[in-house]
Design a protein around this motif. Sequence first.
Motif, PDB file in Angstrom:
ATOM      1  N   GLY A 137       0.852  -1.199   0.000  1.00  0.00           N
ATOM      2  CA  GLY A 137       0.000   0.000   0.000  1.00  0.00           C
ATOM      3  C   GLY A 137       0.882   1.242   0.000  1.00  0.00           C
ATOM      4  N   ILE A 138       0.648   2.143   0.948  1.00  0.00           N
ATOM      5  CA  ILE A 138       1.480   3.357   1.026  1.00  0.00           C
ATOM      6  C   ILE A 138       2.855   3.072   1.658  1.00  0.00           C
ATOM      7  N   GLY A 139       3.057   1.832   2.134  1.00  0.00           N
ATOM      8  CA  GLY A 139       4.297   1.490   2.852  1.00  0.00           C
ATOM      9  C   GLY A 139       5.568   1.899   2.130  1.00  0.00           C
ATOM     10  N   LEU A 169      12.187  -1.487  11.367  1.00  0.00           N
ATOM     11  CA  LEU A 169      11.245  -0.408  11.076  1.00  0.00           C
ATOM     12  C   LEU A 169      10.336  -0.947   9.979  1.00  0.00           C
ATOM     13  N   LYS A 170       9.033  -0.933  10.254  1.00  0.00           N
ATOM     14  CA  LYS A 170       8.106  -1.649   9.377  1.00  0.00           C
ATOM     15  C   LYS A 170       7.002  -0.743   8.834  1.00  0.00           C
ATOM     16  N   GLY A 171       6.774  -0.803   7.549  1.00  0.00           N
ATOM     17  CA  GLY A 171       5.631  -0.129   6.939  1.00  0.00           C
ATOM     18  C   GLY A 171       4.391  -0.983   7.131  1.00  0.00           C
ATOM     19  N   PRO A 172       3.215  -0.455   6.770  1.00  0.00           N
ATOM     20  CA  PRO A 172       1.986  -1.225   6.960  1.00  0.00           C
ATOM     21  C   PRO A 172       1.858  -2.367   5.963  1.00  0.00           C
ATOM     22  N   VAL A 173       1.103  -3.378   6.350  1.00  0.00           N
ATOM     23  CA  VAL A 173       0.880  -4.540   5.483  1.00  0.00           C
ATOM     24  C   VAL A 173      -0.628  -4.804   5.405  1.00  0.00           C
ATOM     25  N   THR A 174      -1.119  -5.000   4.194  1.00  0.00           N
ATOM     26  CA  THR A 174      -2.550  -5.264   3.998  1.00  0.00           C
ATOM     27  C   THR A 174      -2.905  -6.657   4.501  1.00  0.00           C
ATOM     28  N   GLY A 227      -5.100  12.686  13.508  1.00  0.00           N
ATOM     29  CA  GLY A 227      -5.310  11.622  12.525  1.00  0.00           C
ATOM     30  C   GLY A 227      -4.212  10.585  12.492  1.00  0.00           C
ATOM     31  N   LEU A 228      -4.472   9.558  11.675  1.00  0.00           N
ATOM     32  CA  LEU A 228      -3.572   8.405  11.623  1.00  0.00           C
ATOM     33  C   LEU A 228      -2.217   8.741  11.004  1.00  0.00           C
ATOM     34  N   GLY A 229      -2.146   9.851  10.289  1.00  0.00           N
ATOM     35  CA  GLY A 229      -0.878  10.223   9.653  1.00  0.00           C
ATOM     36  C   GLY A 229       0.185  10.684  10.639  1.00  0.00           C
ATOM     37  N   PHE A 248       9.165  -1.284  15.019  1.00  0.00           N
ATOM     38  CA  PHE A 248       8.548   0.043  15.101  1.00  0.00           C
ATOM     39  C   PHE A 248       7.720   0.284  13.842  1.00  0.00           C
ATOM     40  N   GLU A 249       6.515   0.826  14.022  1.00  0.00           N
ATOM     41  CA  GLU A 249       5.644   1.048  12.864  1.00  0.00           C
ATOM     42  C   GLU A 249       4.651   2.164  13.181  1.00  0.00           C
ATOM     43  N   ALA A 250       3.948   2.628  12.154  1.00  0.00           N
ATOM     44  CA  ALA A 250       2.879   3.608  12.366  1.00  0.00           C
ATOM     45  C   ALA A 250       1.657   2.865  12.901  1.00  0.00           C
ATOM     46  N   VAL A 251       0.740   3.597  13.522  1.00  0.00           N
ATOM     47  CA  VAL A 251      -0.519   2.975  13.962  1.00  0.00           C
ATOM     48  C   VAL A 251      -1.394   2.646  12.743  1.00  0.00           C
ATOM     49  N   HIS A 252      -1.259   3.455  11.694  1.00  0.00           N
ATOM     50  CA  HIS A 252      -2.166   3.288  10.551  1.00  0.00           C
ATOM     51  C   HIS A 252      -1.870   2.049   9.715  1.00  0.00           C
ATOM     52  N   GLY A 253      -2.803   1.754   8.790  1.00  0.00           N
ATOM     53  CA  GLY A 253      -2.652   0.619   7.895  1.00  0.00           C
ATOM     54  C   GLY A 253      -2.104   1.033   6.535  1.00  0.00           C
ATOM     55  N   SER A 254      -2.344   0.201   5.533  1.00  0.00           N
ATOM     56  CA  SER A 254      -1.716   0.381   4.224  1.00  0.00           C
ATOM     57  C   SER A 254      -2.439   1.399   3.335  1.00  0.00           C
ATOM     58  N   ALA A 255      -3.541   1.960   3.838  1.00  0.00           N
ATOM     59  CA  ALA A 255      -4.286   3.027   3.142  1.00  0.00           C
ATOM     60  C   ALA A 255      -4.425   2.777   1.639  1.00  0.00           C
ATOM     61  N   PRO A 256      -5.054   1.682   1.238  1.00  0.00           N
ATOM     62  CA  PRO A 256      -5.144   1.376  -0.200  1.00  0.00           C
ATOM     63  C   PRO A 256      -5.837   2.475  -1.011  1.00  0.00           C
ATOM     64  N   ASP A 257      -6.688   3.278  -0.334  1.00  0.00           N
ATOM     65  CA  ASP A 257      -7.401   4.347  -1.058  1.00  0.00           C
ATOM     66  C   ASP A 257      -6.476   5.426  -1.603  1.00  0.00           C
ATOM     67  N   ILE A 258      -5.281   5.590  -1.017  1.00  0.00           N
ATOM     68  CA  ILE A 258      -4.368   6.636  -1.523  1.00  0.00           C
ATOM     69  C   ILE A 258      -3.004   6.073  -1.946  1.00  0.00           C
ATOM     70  N   ALA A 259      -2.884   4.742  -1.960  1.00  0.00           N
ATOM     71  CA  ALA A 259      -1.572   4.130  -2.265  1.00  0.00           C
ATOM     72  C   ALA A 259      -1.105   4.479  -3.670  1.00  0.00           C
ATOM     73  N   LYS A 316       0.354  10.825  -1.936  1.00  0.00           N
ATOM     74  CA  LYS A 316      -0.474  11.627  -1.033  1.00  0.00           C
ATOM     75  C   LYS A 316      -0.232  11.292   0.429  1.00  0.00           C
ATOM     76  N   ALA A 317       0.425  10.152   0.691  1.00  0.00           N
ATOM     77  CA  ALA A 317       0.508   9.648   2.064  1.00  0.00           C
ATOM     78  C   ALA A 317       1.393  10.524   2.945  1.00  0.00           C
ATOM     79  N   ASN A 318       0.992  10.647   4.173  1.00  0.00           N
ATOM     80  CA  ASN A 318       1.751  11.404   5.166  1.00  0.00           C
ATOM     81  C   ASN A 318       2.790  10.470   5.815  1.00  0.00           C
TER      82      ASN A 318
HETATM   83  P1  NAI Z   1      -5.812   2.608   7.231  1.00  0.00           P
HETATM   84  O1  NAI Z   1      -5.145   3.047   8.483  1.00  0.00           O
HETATM   85  O2  NAI Z   1      -4.962   2.008   6.192  1.00  0.00           O
HETATM   86  O3  NAI Z   1      -6.593   3.856   6.582  1.00  0.00           O
HETATM   87  C1  NAI Z   1      -7.647   4.526   7.236  1.00  0.00           C
HETATM   88  C2  NAI Z   1      -7.818   5.925   6.615  1.00  0.00           C
HETATM   89  O4  NAI Z   1      -6.736   6.756   7.029  1.00  0.00           O
HETATM   90  C3  NAI Z   1      -7.793   5.903   5.087  1.00  0.00           C
HETATM   91  O5  NAI Z   1      -8.692   6.867   4.607  1.00  0.00           O
HETATM   92  C4  NAI Z   1      -6.375   6.293   4.747  1.00  0.00           C
HETATM   93  O6  NAI Z   1      -6.220   6.946   3.504  1.00  0.00           O
HETATM   94  C5  NAI Z   1      -5.998   7.235   5.899  1.00  0.00           C
HETATM   95  N1  NAI Z   1      -4.579   7.146   6.215  1.00  0.00           N
HETATM   96  C6  NAI Z   1      -3.948   6.137   6.868  1.00  0.00           C
HETATM   97  N2  NAI Z   1      -2.648   6.391   6.937  1.00  0.00           N
HETATM   98  C7  NAI Z   1      -2.423   7.561   6.302  1.00  0.00           C
HETATM   99  C8  NAI Z   1      -1.259   8.332   6.040  1.00  0.00           C
HETATM  100  N3  NAI Z   1      -0.034   7.958   6.439  1.00  0.00           N
HETATM  101  N4  NAI Z   1      -1.399   9.489   5.342  1.00  0.00           N
HETATM  102  C9  NAI Z   1      -2.605   9.902   4.942  1.00  0.00           C
HETATM  103  N5  NAI Z   1      -3.754   9.217   5.166  1.00  0.00           N
HETATM  104  C10 NAI Z   1      -3.654   8.051   5.837  1.00  0.00           C
HETATM  105  O7  NAI Z   1      -6.969   1.603   7.674  1.00  0.00           O
HETATM  106  P2  NAI Z   1      -7.846   0.604   6.800  1.00  0.00           P
HETATM  107  O8  NAI Z   1      -8.225   1.236   5.505  1.00  0.00           O
HETATM  108  O9  NAI Z   1      -8.889   0.162   7.732  1.00  0.00           O
HETATM  109  O10 NAI Z   1      -6.901  -0.644   6.520  1.00  0.00           O
HETATM  110  C11 NAI Z   1      -6.229  -0.886   5.282  1.00  0.00           C
HETATM  111  C12 NAI Z   1      -5.380  -2.127   5.418  1.00  0.00           C
HETATM  112  O11 NAI Z   1      -4.312  -1.909   6.350  1.00  0.00           O
HETATM  113  C13 NAI Z   1      -6.120  -3.375   5.913  1.00  0.00           C
HETATM  114  O12 NAI Z   1      -5.724  -4.467   5.144  1.00  0.00           O
HETATM  115  C14 NAI Z   1      -5.649  -3.536   7.350  1.00  0.00           C
HETATM  116  O13 NAI Z   1      -5.665  -4.878   7.766  1.00  0.00           O
HETATM  117  C15 NAI Z   1      -4.226  -3.023   7.239  1.00  0.00           C
HETATM  118  N6  NAI Z   1      -3.674  -2.538   8.517  1.00  0.00           N
HETATM  119  C16 NAI Z   1      -2.351  -2.788   8.727  1.00  0.00           C
HETATM  120  C17 NAI Z   1      -1.746  -2.322   9.865  1.00  0.00           C
HETATM  121  C18 NAI Z   1      -0.288  -2.583  10.026  1.00  0.00           C
HETATM  122  O14 NAI Z   1       0.372  -3.044   9.105  1.00  0.00           O
HETATM  123  N7  NAI Z   1       0.271  -2.308  11.190  1.00  0.00           N
HETATM  124  C19 NAI Z   1      -2.480  -1.554  10.898  1.00  0.00           C
HETATM  125  C20 NAI Z   1      -3.850  -1.298  10.532  1.00  0.00           C
HETATM  126  C21 NAI Z   1      -4.417  -1.788   9.401  1.00  0.00           C
END
Ligand code: NAI
Length: 329
Positions: free
Chosen positions: A11-13, A65-70, A237-239, A253-264, A268-270
């Motif tokens: 994703g955005i990783g 240091l780890k990026g997000p994984v779908t 926010g998650l960024g 170490f990693e971000a709280v957020h996921g792979s944000a497929p909507d903006i990968a 655009k990713a922060n």
């Molecule tokens: P998500 O955290 O990827 O995204 C949620 C919302 O926040 C989206 O609209 C996204 O565009 C936005 N967002 C997230 N990170 C951003 C960033 N750095 N900059 C700008 N906008 C950002 O959560 P979602 O969509 O529920 O999960 C997507 C995938 O990520 C899933 O497959 C899930 O299992 C996986 N995931 C992986 C994690 C990890 O690797 N530690 C943690 C959480 C979810």
Amino acid sequence: MTDIVLLPGDGIGPEITKAVTEILDKAGADLCYHTYEIGEGAYNKTGALIPQETFDAIAKYKVALKGPVTTPIGKGFKSVNVQLRLKYDLYINLRPAYSIKNISKYPNVDIVTVRENTEDLYIGEEHEIENGFEAIKRITVPASDRIIRFAFEYAKNNGRKKVTCIHKANILKKSDGLFLQRFEEIAKEYPGIEPDKKIVDNMCMQLVMYPEKYDVLVAPNLYGDIISDLIAGLVGGLGLVPGANLGKDVAIFEAVHGSAPDIAGQNKANPIALLQAACMMLKHIGKDDVAEKITKAILKTLENREDLTQDLGGKSNTQELTAAIIRNL
Ligand code: NAI
């Protein structure tokens, strides 16, 4: 040079990992990156979500240091994140979040979430029953004790005054009841720290209404996961919000957020959340001065909305934000 394992994820990783390593290098972090693929990309090439050589590298270098994984939703493979946490017994998930002027919706948040990282519903044991499925929630004394003790030790060593236990022991009388009971018992060992407890639904309301009242939170896996995203929302926010998965030997170490497929793949990713995670990593390996320098540059950059990505109300892209942080180092 310090060796670390770099897992860009998917994703955005890859985009945010590139941005973060650029900043780390410019800040003089002096790191040697050993880069490995994990997740679906690795699976397609090697037939394994986490290839053996990746496991070996993490075991060897101990810090990653780890990026997000779908993780596929409702089907497919078991989460790579959960697999890594279980493999290295990374029982602590530490997620600090604090308010930033002109960015955060709430001005007075300074909360550290300590999430149990190895059990609860995340053991992934689901069984078919008549007309549906049931999932097993596991809460044990050793896992509860070590995470609760870590939360109190963290509070003690970081000048924190209160630890709040999050639970649902009114309904889950045995499992969450045990977590709460262990909390009450261990709290007695720390007379200088106020023990507090909240049922998870009330906790959500409290955090939205009065976040300034909370300090260190300790929670079983699922509540910790949900609550830390809620807190990320309070501060911008998650960024922005980082996390550390810590065990006895290995730290990832990693971000709280996921792979944000909507903006990968859209630039655009922060990258700030992953950069903050990198700062936690730098402190872990004794490079506090570089961590401080980067944190200052992040805060300075956040003062100028022009330089920020869309999630923070700006118009810049990942590369422009990265360049601004480097300018501010
Ligand atoms: P998500 O955290 O990827 O995204 C949620 C919302 O926040 C989206 O609209 C996204 O565009 C936005 N967002 C997230 N990170 C951003 C960033 N750095 N900059 C700008 N906008 C950002 O959560 P979602 O969509 O529920 O999960 C997507 C995938 O990520 C899933 O497959 C899930 O299992 C996986 N995931 C992986 C994690 C990890 O690797 N530690 C943690 C959480 C979810």
